[in-house]
Design a protein around this motif. Structure first.
Motif, PDB file in Angstrom:
ATOM      1  N   VAL A   1     -18.264  -0.163  -0.270  1.00 46.88           N
ATOM      2  CA  VAL A   1     -17.158   0.083   0.635  1.00 46.88           C
ATOM      3  C   VAL A   1     -16.794  -1.215   1.321  1.00 46.88           C
ATOM      4  CG1 VAL A   1     -17.740   2.501   1.006  1.00 46.88           C
ATOM      5  CG2 VAL A   1     -18.715   0.768   2.511  1.00 46.88           C
ATOM      6  N   ILE A   2     -15.653  -1.206   1.984  1.00 41.87           N
ATOM      7  CA  ILE A   2     -15.156  -2.404   2.656  1.00 41.87           C
ATOM      8  C   ILE A   2     -15.545  -2.335   4.127  1.00 41.87           C
ATOM      9  CG2 ILE A   2     -13.106  -3.746   3.205  1.00 41.87           C
ATOM     10  CD1 ILE A   2     -11.778  -2.445   0.750  1.00 41.87           C
ATOM     11  N   GLY A   3     -16.125  -3.402   4.626  1.00 40.95           N
ATOM     12  CA  GLY A   3     -16.565  -3.420   6.016  1.00 40.95           C
ATOM     13  C   GLY A   3     -15.444  -3.665   6.993  1.00 40.95           C
ATOM     14  N   SER A   4     -14.502  -4.541   6.623  1.00 34.47           N
ATOM     15  CA  SER A   4     -13.392  -4.863   7.527  1.00 34.47           C
ATOM     16  C   SER A   4     -12.229  -5.408   6.726  1.00 34.47           C
ATOM     17  CB  SER A   4     -13.827  -5.893   8.584  1.00 34.47           C
ATOM     18  OG  SER A   4     -14.101  -7.148   7.970  1.00 34.47           O
ATOM     19  N   ILE A   5     -11.068  -5.455   7.373  1.00 30.70           N
ATOM     20  CA  ILE A   5      -9.870  -5.970   6.719  1.00 30.70           C
ATOM     21  C   ILE A   5      -9.058  -6.734   7.746  1.00 30.70           C
ATOM     22  CG2 ILE A   5      -8.415  -3.931   7.154  1.00 30.70           C
ATOM     23  CD1 ILE A   5      -7.421  -4.286   4.211  1.00 30.70           C
ATOM     24  N   ASP A   6      -8.421  -7.828   7.314  1.00 22.42           N
ATOM     25  CA  ASP A   6      -7.622  -8.636   8.235  1.00 22.42           C
ATOM     26  C   ASP A   6      -6.535  -9.362   7.451  1.00 22.42           C
ATOM     27  OD1 ASP A   6      -6.886  -9.653  10.717  1.00 22.42           O
ATOM     28  OD2 ASP A   6      -8.229 -11.376  10.607  1.00 22.42           O
ATOM     29  N   TRP A   7      -5.410  -9.591   8.128  1.00 20.38           N
ATOM     30  CA  TRP A   7      -4.322 -10.385   7.560  1.00 20.38           C
ATOM     31  C   TRP A   7      -4.437 -11.826   8.051  1.00 20.38           C
ATOM     32  CZ3 TRP A   7      -0.306  -8.726   4.365  1.00 20.38           C
ATOM     33  CH2 TRP A   7      -0.134  -7.351   4.224  1.00 20.38           C
ATOM     34  N   SER A   8      -4.069 -12.774   7.194  1.00 22.62           N
ATOM     35  CA  SER A   8      -3.904 -14.146   7.670  1.00 22.62           C
ATOM     36  C   SER A   8      -2.653 -14.209   8.550  1.00 22.62           C
ATOM     37  CB  SER A   8      -3.767 -15.115   6.498  1.00 22.62           C
ATOM     38  OG  SER A   8      -2.585 -14.841   5.752  1.00 22.62           O
ATOM     39  N   PRO A   9      -2.570 -15.166   9.463  1.00 20.23           N
ATOM     40  CA  PRO A   9      -1.416 -15.228  10.379  1.00 20.23           C
ATOM     41  C   PRO A   9      -0.066 -15.311   9.677  1.00 20.23           C
ATOM     42  CG  PRO A   9      -3.175 -16.648  11.160  1.00 20.23           C
ATOM     43  CD  PRO A   9      -3.579 -16.187   9.790  1.00 20.23           C
ATOM     44  N   ASN A  10      -0.011 -15.901   8.485  1.00 22.60           N
ATOM     45  CA  ASN A  10       1.262 -15.992   7.762  1.00 22.60           C
ATOM     46  C   ASN A  10       1.478 -14.815   6.811  1.00 22.60           C
ATOM     47  OD1 ASN A  10      -0.484 -16.544   5.657  1.00 22.60           O
ATOM     48  ND2 ASN A  10       0.102 -18.692   5.451  1.00 22.60           N
ATOM     49  N   ASP A  11       0.573 -13.839   6.837  1.00 21.27           N
ATOM     50  CA  ASP A  11       0.661 -12.615   6.022  1.00 21.27           C
ATOM     51  C   ASP A  11       0.573 -12.879   4.525  1.00 21.27           C
ATOM     52  OD1 ASP A  11       0.846 -11.054   8.295  1.00 21.27           O
ATOM     53  OD2 ASP A  11       3.036 -11.000   8.274  1.00 21.27           O
ATOM     54  N   ARG A  12       0.114 -14.045   4.137  1.00 22.07           N
ATOM     55  CA  ARG A  12       0.016 -14.347   2.716  1.00 22.07           C
ATOM     56  C   ARG A  12      -1.337 -13.961   2.122  1.00 22.07           C
ATOM     57  NH1 ARG A  12       2.772 -20.433   2.715  1.00 22.07           N
ATOM     58  NH2 ARG A  12       4.855 -19.759   3.412  1.00 22.07           N
ATOM     59  N   LEU A  13      -2.337 -13.753   2.975  1.00 18.60           N
ATOM     60  CA  LEU A  13      -3.663 -13.394   2.510  1.00 18.60           C
ATOM     61  C   LEU A  13      -4.156 -12.146   3.228  1.00 18.60           C
ATOM     62  CD1 LEU A  13      -5.457 -16.882   2.537  1.00 18.60           C
ATOM     63  CD2 LEU A  13      -4.553 -15.692   0.530  1.00 18.60           C
ATOM     64  N   ILE A  14      -4.862 -11.296   2.496  1.00 19.41           N
ATOM     65  CA  ILE A  14      -5.620 -10.196   3.080  1.00 19.41           C
ATOM     66  C   ILE A  14      -7.091 -10.486   2.823  1.00 19.41           C
ATOM     67  CG2 ILE A  14      -6.243  -7.762   2.818  1.00 19.41           C
ATOM     68  CD1 ILE A  14      -3.348  -7.108   2.377  1.00 19.41           C
ATOM     69  N   MET A  15      -7.896 -10.345   3.863  1.00 15.93           N
ATOM     70  CA  MET A  15      -9.332 -10.615   3.748  1.00 15.93           C
ATOM     71  C   MET A  15     -10.116  -9.311   3.834  1.00 15.93           C
ATOM     72  SD  MET A  15     -11.680 -13.306   5.891  1.00 15.93           S
ATOM     73  CE  MET A  15     -10.970 -12.830   7.473  1.00 15.93           C
ATOM     74  N   THR A  16     -11.059  -9.113   2.911  1.00 18.49           N
ATOM     75  CA  THR A  16     -11.918  -7.936   2.913  1.00 18.49           C
ATOM     76  C   THR A  16     -13.375  -8.372   2.848  1.00 18.49           C
ATOM     77  OG1 THR A  16     -11.828  -7.742   0.488  1.00 18.49           O
ATOM     78  CG2 THR A  16     -10.184  -6.514   1.762  1.00 18.49           C
TER      79      THR A  16
ATOM     80  N   ASP B   1     -13.200   4.041  -1.168  1.00 24.43           N
ATOM     81  CA  ASP B   1     -13.528   3.871  -2.585  1.00 24.43           C
ATOM     82  C   ASP B   1     -13.479   2.412  -3.024  1.00 24.43           C
ATOM     83  OD1 ASP B   1     -10.849   3.330  -2.613  1.00 24.43           O
ATOM     84  OD2 ASP B   1     -10.282   4.989  -3.917  1.00 24.43           O
ATOM     85  N   GLY B   2     -13.359   1.493  -2.056  1.00 29.23           N
ATOM     86  CA  GLY B   2     -13.343   0.072  -2.373  1.00 29.23           C
ATOM     87  C   GLY B   2     -11.963  -0.492  -2.633  1.00 29.23           C
ATOM     88  N   THR B   3     -10.915   0.312  -2.413  1.00 30.66           N
ATOM     89  CA  THR B   3      -9.553  -0.160  -2.631  1.00 30.66           C
ATOM     90  C   THR B   3      -8.862  -0.499  -1.318  1.00 30.66           C
ATOM     91  OG1 THR B   3      -8.648   2.085  -2.569  1.00 30.66           O
ATOM     92  CG2 THR B   3      -9.289   1.200  -4.725  1.00 30.66           C
ATOM     93  N   VAL B   4      -7.848  -1.329  -1.415  1.00 27.12           N
ATOM     94  CA  VAL B   4      -6.974  -1.670  -0.288  1.00 27.12           C
ATOM     95  C   VAL B   4      -5.616  -1.052  -0.539  1.00 27.12           C
ATOM     96  CG1 VAL B   4      -5.735  -3.549   0.865  1.00 27.12           C
ATOM     97  CG2 VAL B   4      -8.165  -3.802   0.330  1.00 27.12           C
ATOM     98  N   TRP B   5      -5.074  -0.411   0.480  1.00 24.16           N
ATOM     99  CA  TRP B   5      -3.725   0.145   0.440  1.00 24.16           C
ATOM    100  C   TRP B   5      -2.868  -0.627   1.429  1.00 24.16           C
ATOM    101  CZ3 TRP B   5      -2.218   5.115  -1.873  1.00 24.16           C
ATOM    102  CH2 TRP B   5      -3.223   5.662  -2.677  1.00 24.16           C
ATOM    103  N   VAL B   6      -1.715  -1.096   0.976  1.00 29.74           N
ATOM    104  CA  VAL B   6      -0.746  -1.731   1.863  1.00 29.74           C
ATOM    105  C   VAL B   6       0.421  -0.774   2.029  1.00 29.74           C
ATOM    106  CG1 VAL B   6       0.763  -3.709   2.263  1.00 29.74           C
ATOM    107  CG2 VAL B   6      -1.454  -4.033   1.132  1.00 29.74           C
ATOM    108  N   TRP B   7       0.652  -0.338   3.263  1.00 31.67           N
ATOM    109  CA  TRP B   7       1.604   0.730   3.548  1.00 31.67           C
ATOM    110  C   TRP B   7       2.815   0.154   4.259  1.00 31.67           C
ATOM    111  CZ3 TRP B   7       0.113   5.725   2.120  1.00 31.67           C
ATOM    112  CH2 TRP B   7       1.037   6.738   2.417  1.00 31.67           C
TER     113      TRP B   7
END
Length: 392
Positions: free
Chosen positions: A338-353, A308-314
């Protein structure tokens, strides 16, 4: 697995993750509620003209590589604390893989005679070479140390290539008991364990929906040789006509493998060695399902891209979502983002969608929808812990 066994496994799973999570997360509910995790838009990368199929960070976070079906874009960290466009590679790219150091990009293009082949680029956009003997390539991934490139073809065979010489090191046998359905006509997800010795592949067989291969370096006749062998499968219940794997991610400590199911919106956690099911959790149902998943670098969280276009952090240890936010537009009439992909930055400060959906512009004056557009953005979201104002 009987109910008692499932409960025992879940208990072990939670205790393991609680012990691992203690240095990242407080150990009691009062401390947990003393802060909340929030997301705010940090930067939007514009430039793609088509749906962005994927994007990933380099190991140091200084490079981002994103791609749509027609172009690959390289972004680099700038002094002003922003990512800027570094180069654009005009090439067909049904799938790409980026080395973890950000130096090489592998892309798949279609040769009319030889089928889909692999082409290598530098991160400056210069052509390096083509893998001459690799045909019908479907997807690929660099080993964690960037010494090899693993390529999977349409039959499920894995080939391993040396990154220095770009020569073929070895090939695997075909996965046993393959099921020829619409589900395995193209591999979409691969995941290397951090030790580089186990490769998980989305490939449907009677043994399961995710195949595991062991990659070994052996000494034979005084020479070092490589060997790829099938070692098992996970998620056999997912070999259903209505189930599709939509994400694979090994935990950073090598112990667990997370597998997401598309339409059911379920994430399973498997023991990476025994391949036994340890636990699972659900997201709200969506006709677009789950798009992708990724562990944070410390293993504390799983980020899930929902249909649905949302990000969930579990939170993995406490088995509950700590953050949900809208990353891309949701359903608008018959169209959806919809979101094609998701990734964390190495320092976990950013999420990329990345955005891969269609949506309508609504003209308030005429009360009519106008030009249909494609969400072709790459978005960076800043993740922060802040004191919970409800706690005095």
């Amino acid at each position: 697995m009987n109910q008692l066994g499932a409960l025992e496994n879940m208990s072990v799973f939670l205790s393991m993750y609680t012990r691992r999570g203690e240095k990242y997360m407080p150990g009691n509910s009062k401390d947990v509620s003393s802060f909340k995790v929030v997301a705010s838009l940090y930067q939007t990368l514009q430039g793609h003209n088509h749906a962005v199929l994927g994007a990933s960070f380099s190991n140091d976070g200084h490079v981002i590589v994103s791609h749509d079906p027609c172009t690959i874009r390289v972004w680099k960290w700038h002094d002003q604390q922003q990512y800027v466009s570094h180069c654009v590679i005009e090439t067909e790219a049904t799938a790409i893989a980026t080395s973890h150091d950000g130096c090489f990009i592998a892309s798949i293009y279609e040769d009319r005679i030889l089928g889909e082949k692999v082409r290598l680029w530098s991160s400056d956009g210069k052509w390096v070479t083509d893998l001459s003997s690799q045909h019908d390539a479907c997807h690929m991934i660099f080993t964690p140390d960037d010494r090899q490139l693993a390529v999977v073809d349409h039959s499920g065979c894995v080939s391993l290539w040396d990154v220095t010489t770009w020569t073929l090191l070895c090939e695997s046998d075909l996965p046993p008991n393959a099921i020829k359905t619409r589900l395995n006509n193209r591999i979409r997800f691969l995941a290397f364990a951090p030790d580089g010795q186990r490769l998980a592949i989305e490939w449907y067989t009677q043994n399961g929906a995710v195949q595991i291969y062991e990659i070994e370096e052996i000494l034979h006749g005084g020479e070092i040789q490589w060997q790829i062998s099938w070692s098992g499968a996970v998620a056999p219940a997912m070999v259903q006509a209505h189930s599709i794997v939509r994400g694979l991610s090994y935990s950073p400590d090598w112990q667990y493998l997370a597998v997401a199911s598309d339409m059911e919106c379920i994430v399973w956690i498997f023991d990476a060695f025994s391949l036994h099911l340890i636990g699972s959790f659900n997201l709200p149902r969506s006709i677009y399902g789950i798009a992708d998943i990724a562990y944070s670098s410390d293993g504390t969280y799983l980020a899930l891209a929902h249909g649905d276009g949302t990000v969930w952090v579990w939170d993995v240890a406490y088995q509950n979502p700590i953050l949900t936010f809208s990353a891309h537009l949701g359903d608008i009439g018959p169209y959806s983002t919809v979101i094609g992909s998701i990734d964390w930055s190495p320092n976990d400060r950013l999420i990329m969608t990345t955005g891969v959906g269609l949506y309508k512009n609504w003209d308030a004056d005429t009360e009519k929808s106008t030009l249909d557009k494609i969400d072709s953005s790459v978005k960076l979201w800043k993740i922060q812990k802040i004191p919970n104002p409800r706690i005095s």
